[in-house]
Design a protein around this motif. Sequence first.
Motif, PDB file in Angstrom:
ATOM      1  N   ASP A  42       0.837  -1.209   0.000  1.00  0.00           N
ATOM      2  CA  ASP A  42       0.000   0.000   0.000  1.00  0.00           C
ATOM      3  C   ASP A  42       0.868   1.254   0.000  1.00  0.00           C
ATOM      4  OD1 ASP A  42      -2.341  -1.519   0.056  1.00  0.00           O
ATOM      5  OD2 ASP A  42      -2.323  -1.630   2.249  1.00  0.00           O
ATOM      6  N   ARG A  43       1.969   1.212   0.706  1.00  0.00           N
ATOM      7  CA  ARG A  43       2.876   2.361   0.755  1.00  0.00           C
ATOM      8  C   ARG A  43       3.445   2.648  -0.636  1.00  0.00           C
ATOM      9  NH1 ARG A  43       8.418   3.327   1.593  1.00  0.00           N
ATOM     10  NH2 ARG A  43       8.862   5.193   2.849  1.00  0.00           N
ATOM     11  N   ALA A  44       3.854   1.597  -1.346  1.00  0.00           N
ATOM     12  CA  ALA A  44       4.422   1.762  -2.681  1.00  0.00           C
ATOM     13  C   ALA A  44       3.388   2.304  -3.657  1.00  0.00           C
ATOM     14  CB  ALA A  44       4.972   0.427  -3.190  1.00  0.00           C
ATOM     15  N   VAL A  45       2.160   1.813  -3.557  1.00  0.00           N
ATOM     16  CA  VAL A  45       1.090   2.290  -4.446  1.00  0.00           C
ATOM     17  C   VAL A  45       0.785   3.758  -4.161  1.00  0.00           C
ATOM     18  CG1 VAL A  45      -1.359   2.052  -5.047  1.00  0.00           C
ATOM     19  CG2 VAL A  45       0.073   0.011  -4.779  1.00  0.00           C
ATOM     20  N   ALA A  46       0.735   4.112  -2.890  1.00  0.00           N
ATOM     21  CA  ALA A  46       0.445   5.499  -2.516  1.00  0.00           C
ATOM     22  C   ALA A  46       1.548   6.441  -2.993  1.00  0.00           C
ATOM     23  CB  ALA A  46       0.264   5.606  -1.008  1.00  0.00           C
ATOM     24  N   GLN A  47       2.798   6.017  -2.859  1.00  0.00           N
ATOM     25  CA  GLN A  47       3.923   6.851  -3.279  1.00  0.00           C
ATOM     26  C   GLN A  47       3.980   6.988  -4.794  1.00  0.00           C
ATOM     27  OE1 GLN A  47       7.546   5.292  -1.506  1.00  0.00           O
ATOM     28  NE2 GLN A  47       7.396   6.775   0.163  1.00  0.00           N
ATOM     29  N   SER A  48       3.708   5.896  -5.487  1.00  0.00           N
ATOM     30  CA  SER A  48       3.793   5.908  -6.947  1.00  0.00           C
ATOM     31  C   SER A  48       2.612   6.614  -7.574  1.00  0.00           C
ATOM     32  CB  SER A  48       3.888   4.473  -7.478  1.00  0.00           C
ATOM     33  OG  SER A  48       3.823   4.459  -8.888  1.00  0.00           O
ATOM     34  N   GLY A  49       1.430   6.415  -7.008  1.00  0.00           N
ATOM     35  CA  GLY A  49       0.225   6.975  -7.606  1.00  0.00           C
ATOM     36  C   GLY A  49      -0.306   6.141  -8.756  1.00  0.00           C
ATOM     37  N   ASP A  50       0.380   5.049  -9.055  1.00  0.00           N
ATOM     38  CA  ASP A  50      -0.022   4.172 -10.145  1.00  0.00           C
ATOM     39  C   ASP A  50       0.216   2.732  -9.720  1.00  0.00           C
ATOM     40  OD1 ASP A  50      -0.666   3.851 -13.197  1.00  0.00           O
ATOM     41  OD2 ASP A  50       1.113   2.624 -12.859  1.00  0.00           O
ATOM     42  N   ARG A  52       0.043  -0.218 -11.265  1.00  0.00           N
ATOM     43  CA  ARG A  52       0.869  -1.060 -12.122  1.00  0.00           C
ATOM     44  C   ARG A  52       2.345  -0.720 -11.987  1.00  0.00           C
ATOM     45  NH1 ARG A  52      -2.321  -1.633 -17.954  1.00  0.00           N
ATOM     46  NH2 ARG A  52      -4.211  -2.644 -17.126  1.00  0.00           N
ATOM     47  N   SER A  53       2.650   0.568 -11.937  1.00  0.00           N
ATOM     48  CA  SER A  53       4.036   0.978 -11.781  1.00  0.00           C
ATOM     49  C   SER A  53       4.594   0.512 -10.441  1.00  0.00           C
ATOM     50  CB  SER A  53       4.145   2.502 -11.897  1.00  0.00           C
ATOM     51  OG  SER A  53       5.464   2.930 -11.639  1.00  0.00           O
ATOM     52  N   ALA A  54       3.800   0.657  -9.381  1.00  0.00           N
ATOM     53  CA  ALA A  54       4.236   0.230  -8.053  1.00  0.00           C
ATOM     54  C   ALA A  54       4.459  -1.276  -8.022  1.00  0.00           C
ATOM     55  CB  ALA A  54       3.195   0.630  -7.009  1.00  0.00           C
ATOM     56  N   GLU A  55       3.579  -2.025  -8.661  1.00  0.00           N
ATOM     57  CA  GLU A  55       3.728  -3.476  -8.670  1.00  0.00           C
ATOM     58  C   GLU A  55       4.963  -3.900  -9.452  1.00  0.00           C
ATOM     59  OE1 GLU A  55      -0.975  -4.791  -8.167  1.00  0.00           O
ATOM     60  OE2 GLU A  55      -0.016  -4.895 -10.147  1.00  0.00           O
ATOM     61  N   SER A  56       5.252  -3.200 -10.524  1.00  0.00           N
ATOM     62  CA  SER A  56       6.470  -3.514 -11.288  1.00  0.00           C
ATOM     63  C   SER A  56       7.710  -3.267 -10.447  1.00  0.00           C
ATOM     64  CB  SER A  56       6.522  -2.672 -12.566  1.00  0.00           C
ATOM     65  OG  SER A  56       5.478  -3.017 -13.452  1.00  0.00           O
ATOM     66  N   GLN A  57       7.709  -2.159  -9.692  1.00  0.00           N
ATOM     67  CA  GLN A  57       8.852  -1.844  -8.836  1.00  0.00           C
ATOM     68  C   GLN A  57       9.013  -2.883  -7.726  1.00  0.00           C
ATOM     69  OE1 GLN A  57       8.282   2.170  -7.426  1.00  0.00           O
ATOM     70  NE2 GLN A  57       8.104   3.008  -9.496  1.00  0.00           N
ATOM     71  N   LEU A  58       7.902  -3.294  -7.131  1.00  0.00           N
ATOM     72  CA  LEU A  58       7.965  -4.292  -6.070  1.00  0.00           C
ATOM     73  C   LEU A  58       8.417  -5.651  -6.605  1.00  0.00           C
ATOM     74  CD1 LEU A  58       4.711  -3.444  -4.057  1.00  0.00           C
ATOM     75  CD2 LEU A  58       7.074  -2.978  -3.384  1.00  0.00           C
ATOM     76  N   ALA A  59       7.934  -6.010  -7.788  1.00  0.00           N
ATOM     77  CA  ALA A  59       8.347  -7.280  -8.396  1.00  0.00           C
ATOM     78  C   ALA A  59       9.842  -7.273  -8.690  1.00  0.00           C
ATOM     79  CB  ALA A  59       7.550  -7.527  -9.674  1.00  0.00           C
TER      80      ALA A  59
END
Length: 223
Positions: A42-50, A52-59
């Motif tokens: 959730d933190r990554a999604v909130a920071q990214s605002g997107d 799909r982009s957050a999920e790519s970064q986490l992956a």
Amino acid sequence: MRPLVWVLVVLVVLAVVAAVAWTVMQGRRRAALQSRFGPEYDRAVAQSGDRRSAESQLAELADRRDQLDVRDLDPEAKARYDTQWAGVQARFVDEPGQAVADADGLVTAVMRDRGYPVEDFSERAAMLSTDHADVVEHYRAAHDAHARHMQAGAADTEDLRQAFVHYRSLYGALTGTVADADVRHPADDATHSPYVVDARDGSAPDGSTWSTDEALGRREVRP
């Protein structure tokens, strides 16, 4: 039916099947990332605002972590670190700033011994988020308080106490030494207690004495 029509029908069916398969795969990938990263997702999604982009970064982060040779401490190393940690915790009562600095250094040493990259704090926190997402925010908060204290002496005794509790939580996660139940929220009853522990002898106003752990986790410490 003309051959061209059959071809179009087959192409449409294949497109639908591919779309369904892609949706299923994305759903499984999302579920896997949410399970692995917990609140960090959730933190990554909130920071990214997107999303799909957050999920790519986490992956990508998970892939980098999985390429590391992270291992458990051997019994001798764990015993040595536990002894050092006990000394650091005991030192907090008289030297909270130094104890927090020592806790930061000890956590970094444990991470190095286990195979995590330690050269950069952001990278350390990122790698920890893949294995210990439930406590990595403790690490960020503790490191921030430690940095403020080192740079400008801006962290007061309560800030340092909270930072130490955060470090204790992370140390426990890395070594399996400290139970999560021992870690209290920063807004714990320390700020509401009528007792103040004297750091010189650990005594309370009623004459009783408190252990270092009780002084850290339950009562305000008088420097």
